[in-house]
Design a protein around this motif. Structure first.
Motif, mmCIF file in Angstrom:
data_model
loop_
_atom_site.group_PDB
_atom_site.id
_atom_site.type_symbol
_atom_site.label_atom_id
_atom_site.label_comp_id
_atom_site.label_asym_id
_atom_site.label_seq_id
_atom_site.Cartn_x
_atom_site.Cartn_y
_atom_site.Cartn_z
ATOM 1 N N ASN A 120 3.057 1.513 -10.013
ATOM 2 C CA ASN A 120 1.880 1.002 -10.712
ATOM 3 C C ASN A 120 1.450 -0.350 -10.149
ATOM 4 O OD1 ASN A 120 3.366 -1.125 -12.039
ATOM 5 N ND2 ASN A 120 4.120 0.381 -13.519
ATOM 6 N N GLY A 121 0.233 -0.749 -10.500
ATOM 7 C CA GLY A 121 -0.352 -1.967 -9.959
ATOM 8 C C GLY A 121 0.463 -3.226 -10.190
ATOM 9 N N VAL A 137 3.561 -3.250 -7.961
ATOM 10 C CA VAL A 137 3.199 -3.466 -6.558
ATOM 11 C C VAL A 137 2.860 -4.936 -6.325
ATOM 12 C CG1 VAL A 137 1.513 -2.937 -4.750
ATOM 13 C CG2 VAL A 137 2.414 -1.096 -6.181
ATOM 14 N N LYS A 178 2.200 1.836 -3.473
ATOM 15 C CA LYS A 178 1.131 2.394 -4.304
ATOM 16 C C LYS A 178 0.977 3.879 -4.030
ATOM 17 C CE LYS A 178 -3.673 1.557 -5.650
ATOM 18 N NZ LYS A 178 -4.882 0.732 -5.394
ATOM 19 N N ASP A 224 0.829 -1.208 0.000
ATOM 20 C CA ASP A 224 0.000 0.000 0.000
ATOM 21 C C ASP A 224 0.863 1.258 0.000
ATOM 22 O OD1 ASP A 224 -2.295 -1.464 -0.029
ATOM 23 O OD2 ASP A 224 -2.662 -1.334 2.126
#
Length: 222
Positions: free
Chosen positions: A18-19, A22, A13, A10
């Motif tokens: 970026n997703g 992560v 992020k 978290d």
């Protein structure tokens, strides 16, 4: 440095990762916890190291407490925004006794922090995120009274980031388009200060982990 008990995806992020990156970090972190770093491919070890270097260090309560509260990142972040608003108000043409609602809230929060002296490590600052909606609610109540000015909440920090490497976030969530800056009359300041103090004090005193066993007397709004 305190040992990590869980992954910090978290936080990455929040730093703008970026997703997919992560998710890769989380997967590699969990793999290392179970099987050890030696079983990771070199590329994966380097990626994991890069991610962890991007994260702020986690200090133990004792180590974090050694730094004076006025030197701690969260406190300096609040003070920076407060001073930026106070400077801007000198050019707003406010009537005698008028002041912005936002500085009153930030002053109230700093006063609570000065009194209780929380560690302000990661556990505390994660809880402090819950203050954001409280500030927004209080500010909107004052704005509804109709006396507002315009203030670019993001401009001061953007200017600072142009001068130095800084990872602070903006005070308010959103895209920065809301520049409504509610103004308190001299008569309304006292009551608003009390309301802001009560809301902010309650959250900090009751939720910050480092204050769970504090013996400091309760701080009044006076």
């Amino acid at each position: 440095m305190a040992q990590e008990l869980s992954h910090r995806g978290d936080e990455l992020k929040g730093l703008g990762w970026n997703g997919p990156d992560v998710a890769r970090y989380v997967e590699l972190w969990e793999y290392r916890q179970r099987w050890g770093a030696m079983n990771l491919e070199r590329e994966d070890r380097l990626f994991l190291r890069k991610a962890e270097n991007a994260l702020p260090a986690i200090l133990s309560g004792r180590a974090a407490a050694k730094k004076p509260i006025k030197d701690k990142t969260y406190y300096r972040w609040l003070r920076f925004h407060l001073e930026a608003m106070q400077q801007a108000e000198t050019e707003m043409g406010l009537a005698e006794g008028e002041t912005g609602a936002w500085p009153v809230m930030l002053e109230a929060e700093l006063r609570v922090l000065d009194h209780y002296q929380p560690v302000l490590g990661l556990p505390d600052t994660l809880k402090a995120k819950a203050l954001a909606p409280i500030r927004e609610t209080l500010a909107s109540q004052v704005a509804a009274l109709g006396n507002v000015k315009a203030f670019d909440f993001e401009a001061p920090l953007n200017a600072l980031k142009e001068k130095e490497n800084n990872r602070w976030k903006h005070l308010r969530d959103g895209d920065g388009s809301d520049r409504t800056y509610p103004i308190l009359s001299a008569e309304g300041r006292g009551g608003f200060h009390t309301e802001a103090h009560d809301a902010i004090h309650t959250l900090i005193r009751s939720t910050f982990p480092s204050l769970a066993e504090t013996d400091k007397p309760e701080l009044s709004h006076d």
